[in-house]
Design a protein around this motif. Structure first.
Motif, mmCIF file in Angstrom:
data_model
loop_
_atom_site.group_PDB
_atom_site.id
_atom_site.type_symbol
_atom_site.label_atom_id
_atom_site.label_comp_id
_atom_site.label_asym_id
_atom_site.label_seq_id
_atom_site.Cartn_x
_atom_site.Cartn_y
_atom_site.Cartn_z
ATOM 1 N N ALA A 83 0.835 -1.205 0.000
ATOM 2 C CA ALA A 83 0.000 0.000 0.000
ATOM 3 C C ALA A 83 0.872 1.259 0.000
ATOM 4 C CB ALA A 83 -0.924 0.005 1.211
ATOM 5 N N LEU A 84 1.978 1.228 0.738
ATOM 6 C CA LEU A 84 2.884 2.374 0.761
ATOM 7 C C LEU A 84 3.482 2.634 -0.616
ATOM 8 C CD1 LEU A 84 4.361 4.521 2.423
ATOM 9 C CD2 LEU A 84 6.142 2.823 2.906
ATOM 10 N N VAL A 85 3.831 1.537 -1.329
ATOM 11 C CA VAL A 85 4.395 1.697 -2.682
ATOM 12 C C VAL A 85 3.324 2.182 -3.654
ATOM 13 C CG1 VAL A 85 5.435 0.452 -4.610
ATOM 14 C CG2 VAL A 85 6.134 -0.055 -2.264
ATOM 15 N N ASP A 86 2.117 1.611 -3.549
ATOM 16 C CA ASP A 86 1.044 1.968 -4.486
ATOM 17 C C ASP A 86 0.572 3.405 -4.298
ATOM 18 O OD1 ASP A 86 -0.452 -1.359 -4.240
ATOM 19 O OD2 ASP A 86 1.249 -0.607 -5.419
ATOM 20 N N GLU A 87 0.519 3.869 -3.056
ATOM 21 C CA GLU A 87 -0.040 5.206 -2.762
ATOM 22 C C GLU A 87 1.035 6.270 -2.562
ATOM 23 O OE1 GLU A 87 -3.658 3.086 -0.257
ATOM 24 O OE2 GLU A 87 -2.515 4.707 0.614
ATOM 25 N N LYS A 88 2.253 5.953 -2.960
ATOM 26 C CA LYS A 88 3.361 6.876 -2.721
ATOM 27 C C LYS A 88 3.140 8.229 -3.380
ATOM 28 C CE LYS A 88 8.353 7.308 -3.252
ATOM 29 N NZ LYS A 88 9.571 6.652 -3.750
ATOM 30 N N ASP A 89 2.588 8.230 -4.626
ATOM 31 C CA ASP A 89 2.428 9.470 -5.395
ATOM 32 C C ASP A 89 1.018 10.023 -5.346
ATOM 33 O OD1 ASP A 89 4.558 7.977 -7.902
ATOM 34 O OD2 ASP A 89 5.084 9.259 -6.204
ATOM 35 N N THR A 90 0.102 9.334 -4.645
ATOM 36 C CA THR A 90 -1.300 9.787 -4.647
ATOM 37 C C THR A 90 -1.801 10.169 -3.271
ATOM 38 O OG1 THR A 90 -2.050 7.491 -4.405
ATOM 39 C CG2 THR A 90 -1.835 8.352 -6.648
ATOM 40 N N ALA A 91 -1.289 9.549 -2.227
ATOM 41 C CA ALA A 91 -1.797 9.814 -0.878
ATOM 42 C C ALA A 91 -1.115 11.041 -0.269
ATOM 43 C CB ALA A 91 -1.565 8.588 0.016
ATOM 44 N N LEU A 140 0.735 8.807 4.383
ATOM 45 C CA LEU A 140 1.963 8.032 4.193
ATOM 46 C C LEU A 140 2.714 7.877 5.510
ATOM 47 C CD1 LEU A 140 3.251 9.503 0.805
ATOM 48 C CD2 LEU A 140 2.077 7.333 1.185
ATOM 49 N N ASP A 141 2.720 8.930 6.329
ATOM 50 C CA ASP A 141 3.382 8.821 7.645
ATOM 51 C C ASP A 141 2.687 7.776 8.504
ATOM 52 O OD1 ASP A 141 4.142 12.370 7.910
ATOM 53 O OD2 ASP A 141 5.202 10.719 6.955
ATOM 54 N N ASN A 142 1.351 7.766 8.437
ATOM 55 C CA ASN A 142 0.609 6.754 9.208
ATOM 56 C C ASN A 142 0.941 5.346 8.717
ATOM 57 O OD1 ASN A 142 -0.648 8.582 10.854
ATOM 58 N ND2 ASN A 142 -2.462 8.802 9.568
ATOM 59 N N LEU A 143 1.053 5.189 7.364
ATOM 60 C CA LEU A 143 1.434 3.879 6.830
ATOM 61 C C LEU A 143 2.820 3.467 7.329
ATOM 62 C CD1 LEU A 143 0.181 3.996 3.119
ATOM 63 C CD2 LEU A 143 -0.700 2.597 4.972
#
Length: 926
Positions: free
Chosen positions: A552-560, A565-568
Motif C-alpha cells: 500500500a505504501l508503494v502503491d499510494e506513494k504518489d497519490t496519498a 503516508l506517515d501513518n502507513l
C-alpha cells in the motif's frame, strides 16, 4: 535538544531561512499640496470646487525607545488643536462630525474586541507553554530514571548470579537429601519385610516343633539313622558360620585395603590440591589488582572524554546561533534590495533622475553589505560543520570510554569473586590434607588387624569342611540311593523363589512409573506442538498484513497525502516489531517442543529398560518355582521313608531351627527400629533442605524481577530521549507561539490607542462646532491631490531599513496590496484591489456628483515592538466637506474677508492631507 544521530533535525536547524517582506502601494503624494498652495497664493482667478476623495495608506515611522509616552501625549494635544483649527477653516457641520465620531467609536469598539481576543490568545498560549514545560519535566524525569537503571544493572546482574549459584547449591542439597531419604525408606521397608518374614518363619517353625514332639517320643529306635543327618546339619551349620565369618572378614579386609588405597590417593590429591589452591590464590590476587588498575584508568578516561564532549557541544551551539544570525542578515538585505529595485522599476517614468540615482546608489551600497553578509554565512556554516565533526568525535570517545569502564568494572567484580573463592578453596584444601594423613594411618592399622582375624577363621573353616565331607558322603550316599531331598534343599529352593518374586516386585513399580511418565510426557509434547502451530499462524498473519501495508505504501506513494503516508510508515514499523515478536515466540515454542520431545525419548528409553528387567525377573521366577516343585517332591518322599525313624531328628532339627529363627526375628526387630530412626532423621534433613531451597528460590526470583524491571526501564532510554526531544521542541514551539501572541497583543493595544485618539479628535471637532455659530456652505476649491512616488521619503535623514536579524518573518506569505483605508492583515493571503476601486496611487481620485469629500484624519498609532521601537501609523478616514456653491468662489486675492478665511481653511486642509499622504514602507511579517 536532540540526539547527535538525528540527522533530520540537524539539517532543518542548519538550513537557510528565507525572509519575505511586503510593500504597500502608495496612492497619495505631495503634488496635491504643492498645486493647491501655488494656486492659492499665486493666482487671482476663480476655480470650481471638485469633490475629492483621498485615500491614504498606513504610514509607519520608527522612533527611538522611550518616546512612546511623549509621542502619545503630543499626538493627543495636536489632535485637539488640529480639530479646533480645521473646524474653523474647513466649515465642517455637526452632522458630518457626528457621523465621523460614530465611525471612530465603531472602530474603537472593534479594536477593543480585538484586544480582548488577543489577550485570550496570550492566556491560551501561556497555558499551552506551561503544559509543554510540565511535559518536558516529566520526560526529563523518565529519562533520568532510565539512565539510573542502566547504571544499576551491573550490580543487579551480579546479585542475580550469586542468587542463582546459591539456588543451584540448595537444589543439589535437596536432591541429596531426597536420595538419602529414599535410601532410608527402602532400608526401612526391607527391614519390615525381613521382620515379617522372620515372624512368619518363627510361627511356622513353632508349629512344626509342636507337631513333631509326640512322634519324636516314639521314634527312639530311629535315632541312629537320623544321626547322620544331624551330623551333616551340624557340620553344615559350622561351615556356614565359618564361611560367613570368612566372607565377612574377607570383605572387611578388602574394604580395609580399598580404604587404605583410597586414603593414599586422597592424601596425595589433598597435598596436590593444597599446592594448587595456594598458587590459584596468588594469581587471583594479582588479577584483582590488575583489574582495579584498569577501572581507575577507565574512570579517568571517561571523565576527560565527558568534559571534552560538553565543551564541543557548547561550541557547536554557539556556531549554530552565529549561522542563524548571519542567514537572517543575508535575507534582510536581499529583501531590501528587491524592494528598492521594484521602486526603481515603478518610478522609472515618474520620478526625477536624481531620485533614481539615489535609489541606484542605495541598491549598490546594500549589495556590498549583502556580499559581506553572504561571506559571513559561508564562514559560519564552515564553523558549524567543523564544530559538528568535533562534537561527534568527542561523543564517540565518550561512548567508548563508558563501554571500557563498564567492562573494567565487570572484570574487577569477577576478579574479586575469584579471589574470595580461591581463599576458601585454599583453607579447605589445607584442612583436607591434614585429615587425609590421619585417616591413612588409622586405615593401615585396621587392615593389619582384619588380616590376622581372617587367617584364624580360614584355618577353622578348613577343619570343618573336612568333617563335613565325611558326613556328607555318608548322608549323600543314603540320599542318592533313595533319591531323597531334605528340608534344607526345599528351603533353598523356596529362598530362590522368594528372591525371584522380590526381584519381580521391585521392578514392577519402576515399570508402572515409567509408563505413567511416558503417557504424561506425550500429553506435554502434544500441548507444545499446539503452541508451535499457534505461533506459526500468528507469524503468518502478521507477515501477510505487513506485506499488504508495504505494498500500500508503494502503491499510494504518489497519490496519498503525507499524513497518510506517515501513518502507513508508522503502521509498518509497528507491524515489523510485532513480526519480530511473533518470530521470537515461534522460536521459543519450537525450542520448547524440541526439549519436551527429548524428554519423551528419555522416558521411553527408561520404559524399555524397565520392561526388559521385568521380563527377565519373571523368567527367573518361573524357573525357581519349577525347581521348588521338584525339590518338594523329593523331600516328601524322604519324609515318608523316614516317618518312623526320623521323627526325633526332625524334632531336634526343628527346635534348633526355631531358635535360629527367633534370633533372626530379634535381629530383624532391632534392624526395623534403627531403620525407622534413620528414616526420620533423613526426612528431617530433607525438610530442612527444602525450606532452604524455597528461601533461596524466593530471593533469586525477587532479585531477578528487579533486574528485569531495571533492564526494561533501561531499554526505554532511546524512547525517552525521543520523547524528551519532542517535548523540548513542543516547548520551543509553545514559547514561540506565546511570543507571537504577546506581540499581536501589543499591536492590538496600539490599534486601540489609535482608535482612542481618533475618537478624542472627533470629540474635539464636535465640541468646536457646538461652541461656534454655523458658517455658510461655501466650499473652497482644491486641486487634484498628488501621490507620493515610491522611493520619496518624509525624513531625508533616514534610510530604508530591512528587518534586523532575529526578527520573525513569515516565509509562506506574499506581500499584499491593501484596499484604501484598510490595514494589512498579515495572516491572510495577498489580494488585489477589486475593479472599480480607487487603487492606483498616481491616478486622479474619482469624483462624485453629490458632494465634495476630503480625507482630513491625522491620528497616530503608538506601539512598542520587541526591538523597543515605536510604530506611528496614520490611518486615513473620510470626512465630509461642505457642499460647493453652484457658482465659482473667489480666491483670497479678491480681497473679501470671508473668502480669505475659506482660503486659509482650504490651505490648511490641503497641507494636512498632503502630509498624511506621504507613504512609507510597511514591513509585513509573514
Amino acid at each position: 535538544m536532540f540526539s547527535k544521530n538525528n540527522k533530520k533535525m540537524i539539517a532543518e536547524r542548519s538550513a537557510e531561512r528565507t525572509l519575505k517582506y511586503g510593500l504597500v502601494k502608495l496612492n497619495v503624494g505631495l503634488a496635491s499640496v504643492l498645486l493647491a498652495t501655488g494656486l492659492t497664493f499665486a493666482g487671482g482667478q476663480a476655480a470650481s470646487a471638485d469633490t475629492v476623495t483621498t485615500n491614504t495608506e498606513a504610514q509607519t515611522t520608527e522612533v527611538a525607545p522611550g518616546q512612546n509616552d511623549a509621542a502619545t501625549s503630543t499626538t493627543e494635544t495636536t489632535n485637539k488643536a488640529d480639530a479646533a483649527t480645521q473646524t474653523e477653516n474647513q466649515g465642517l457641520t455637526k452632522e458630518s462630525a457626528t457621523e465621523s465620531l460614530k465611525d471612530a467609536k465603531a472602530t474603537q469598539d472593534k479594536a477593543q474586541g480585538e484586544v480582548t481576543e488577543a489577550t485570550k490568545n496570550v492566556e491560551d498560549a501561556t497555558t499551552v507553554r506551561n503544559d509543554a514545560k510540565d511535559v518536558e519535566a516529566s520526560a526529563q524525569k523518565d529519562l533520568d530514571a532510565s539512565l539510573q537503571a542502566k547504571k544499576d544493572i551491573p550490580a543487579a546482574t551480579d546479585k542475580v548470579k550469586e542468587d542463582s549459584a546459591a539456588l543451584d547449591n540448595a537444589r543439589d542439597d535437596v536432591d541429596k537429601a531426597q536420595d538419602n531419604t529414599e535410601v532410608a525408606r527402602e532400608a526401612e521397608n526391607t527391614a519390615v519385610v525381613n521382620e515379617n518374614a522372620a515372624q512368619e518363619k518363627v510361627n511356622a517353625q513353632q508349629k512344626t516343633v509342636d507337631d513333631l514332639k509326640p512322634a519324636a517320643d516314639q521314634a527312639t529306635a530311629a535315632q541312629n539313622t537320623a544321626k547322620a543327618a544331624d551330623d551333616i546339619v551340624s557340620d553344615q551349620a559350622a561351615i556356614q558360620k565359618d564361611t560367613e565369618d570368612e566372607a565377612n572378614l574377607q570383605q572387611v579386609v578388602k574394604e580395609a585395603q580399598t580404604t587404605v588405597n583410597n586414603l593414599v590417593e586422597t592424601a596425595r590429591q589433598a597435598a596436590e590440591t593444597e599446592t594448587q589452591a595456594v598458587d590459584a590464590l596468588k594469581k587471583a590476587k594479582e588479577a584483582e589488582a590488575s583489574a582495579q588498575t584498569n577501572v581507575d584508568a577507565a574512570q579517568t578516561a571517561l571523565k576527560d572524554a565527558t568534559a571534552q564532549a560538553e565543551k564541543d557541544k557548547a561550541a557547536l551551539e554557539e556556531a549554530q546561533k552565529a549561522g542563524d544570525a548571519a542567514r537572517a542578515t543575508v535575507k534582510g538585505w536581499e529583501d531590501k534590495i528587491a524592494q528598492w529595485q521594484q521602486f526603481l522599476v515603478d518610478e522609472k517614468d515618474t520620478s526625477s533622475s536624481e531620485h533614481l540615482n539615489n535609489l541606484k546608489k542605495g541598491i549598490a551600497a546594500m549589495k556590498v553589505r549583502l556580499g559581506q553578509a553572504q561571506d559571513a554565512v559561508a564562514e559560519a556554516q564552515k564553523a558549524i560543520d567543523s564544530a559538528l565533526d568535533v562534537y561527534g568525535a568527542s561523543r564517540a570517545k565518550q561512548t567508548k570510554a563508558e563501554e571500557t569502564l563498564t567492562k573494567a568494572n565487570a572484570a574487577l567484580a569477577v576478579a574479586k569473586m575469584s579471589t574470595a573463592a580461591a581463599q576458601t578453596k585454599e583453607k579447605a584444601a589445607a584442612k583436607s590434607n591434614a585429615e587425609a594423613q590421619a585417616a591413612l594411618e588409622a586405615g593401615k592399622a585396621a587392615l593389619e588387624k582384619s588380616q590376622a582375624e581372617l587367617a584364624n577363621v580360614q584355618a577353622k573353616l578348613a577343619a570343618d569342611k573336612d568333617k563335613l565331607v565325611a558326613d556328607q558322603a555318608k548322608y549323600n550316599d543314603l540320599k542318592a540311593q533313595n533319591n531323597f531331598a531334605d528340608d534344607e534343599d526345599v528351603a533353598a529352593a523356596q529362598a530362590a523363589v522368594d528372591e525371584a518374586q522380590a526381584a519381580v516386585d521391585k521392578v514392577q513399580p519402576n515399570v508402572d512409573k515409567a509408563n505413567h511418565a511416558v503417557h504424561a510426557q506425550e500429553k506435554v509434547v502434544k500441548t507444545a506442538q499446539a503452541a508451535v502451530d499457534e505461533a506459526q499462524a500468528n507469524l503468518d498473519a502478521v507477515s501477510e498484513k505487513l506485506a499488504q501495508w508495504k505494498q500500500a505504501l508503494v502503491d499510494e506513494k504518489d497519490t496519498a497525502t503525507s499524513y497518510h503516508l506517515d501513518n502507513l510508515k508508522k503502521g509498518i514499523k509497528a507491524l515489523t516489531i510485532r513480526q519480530g515478536q511473533a518470530q521470537d515466540a515461534l522460536k521459543a515454542a519450537q525450542e520448547n517442543l524440541a526439549n519436551e520431545q527429548a524428554k519423551l525419548a528419555k522416558f521411553q528409553a527408561v520404559q524399555a529398560k524397565n520392561q526388559a528387567a521385568l521380563d527377565s525377573a519373571n523368567e527367573a521366577l518361573t524357573n525357581a518355582k519349577n525347581t521348588l516343585a521338584d525339590t518338594e517332591k523329593k523331600n516328601a518322599d524322604f519324609k515318608d521313608a523316614l516317618a518312623n525313624t526320623q521323627a526325633i531328628k526332625d524334632y531336634e532339627a526343628a527346635s534348633a531351627t526355631l531358635a535360629e529363627y527367633q534370633k533372626e526375628l530379634a535381629s530383624a526387630q532391632e534392624a526395623v527400629a534403627k531403620a525407622e530412626a534413620a528414616f526420620n532423621e533423613a526426612q528431617q534433613k530433607e525438610d530442612a533442605a527444602k525450606a532452604a531451597y524455597e528461601t533461596a528460590k524466593e530471593t533469586y526470583l525477587t532479585d531477578k524481577a528487579k533486574l528485569q524491571d531495571l533492564e526494561a526501564l533501561a531499554a526505554k532510554e532511546d524512547e525517552y530521549v525521543v520523547a524528551f526531544e519532542q517535548a523540548s521542541d513542543k516547548l520551543n514551539e509553545a514559547q514561540a507561539a506565546l511570543d507571537e501572541a504577546q506581540k499581536a497583543l501589543q499591536d492590538k493595544n496600539a490599534s486601540l490607542s489609535v482608535a482612542n485618539g481618533e475618537v478624542k479628535y472627533w470629540e474635539g471637532v464636535l465640541a468646536a462646532l457646538e461652541s461656534k455659530p454655523s458658517t455658510s456652505d461655501e466650499g473652497t476649491q482644491t486641486e487634484k491631490p498628488e501621490t507620493n512616488k515610491p522611493g520619496e521619503e518624509v525624513d531625508n535623514n533616514e534610510k530604508p531599513e530591512t528587518n534586523k536579524p532575529g526578527e520573525e518573518v513569515d516565509n509562506n506569505e506574499k506581500p499584499e496590496t491593501s484596499k484604501p483605508g484598510e490595514e494589512v492583515d498579515n495572516n491572510e493571503k495577498p489580494e488585489t484591489n477589486e475593479p472599480g476601486e480607487d487603487a492606483k496611487g498616481n491616478e486622479e481620485p474619482s469624483k462624485t456628483a453629490d458632494e465634495d469629500k476630503v480625507v482630513v484624519n491625522d491620528v497616530k498609532k503608538v506601539a512598542t515592538t520587541p526591538e523597543k521601537k515605536v510604530e506611528v501609523k496614520a490611518i486615513a478616514k473620510k470626512a465630509e466637506a461642505p457642499k460647493a456653491d453652484a457658482k465659482a468662489a473667489t480666491l483670497p486675492q479678491m480681497g473679501e474677508k470671508d473668502n480669505n478665511e475659506a482660503a486659509v481653511v482650504g490651505l490648511g486642509l490641503a497641507g494636512v492631507a498632503g502630509a498624511l499622504g506621504l507613504g512609507v514602507l510597511n514591513k509585513k511579517r509573514s
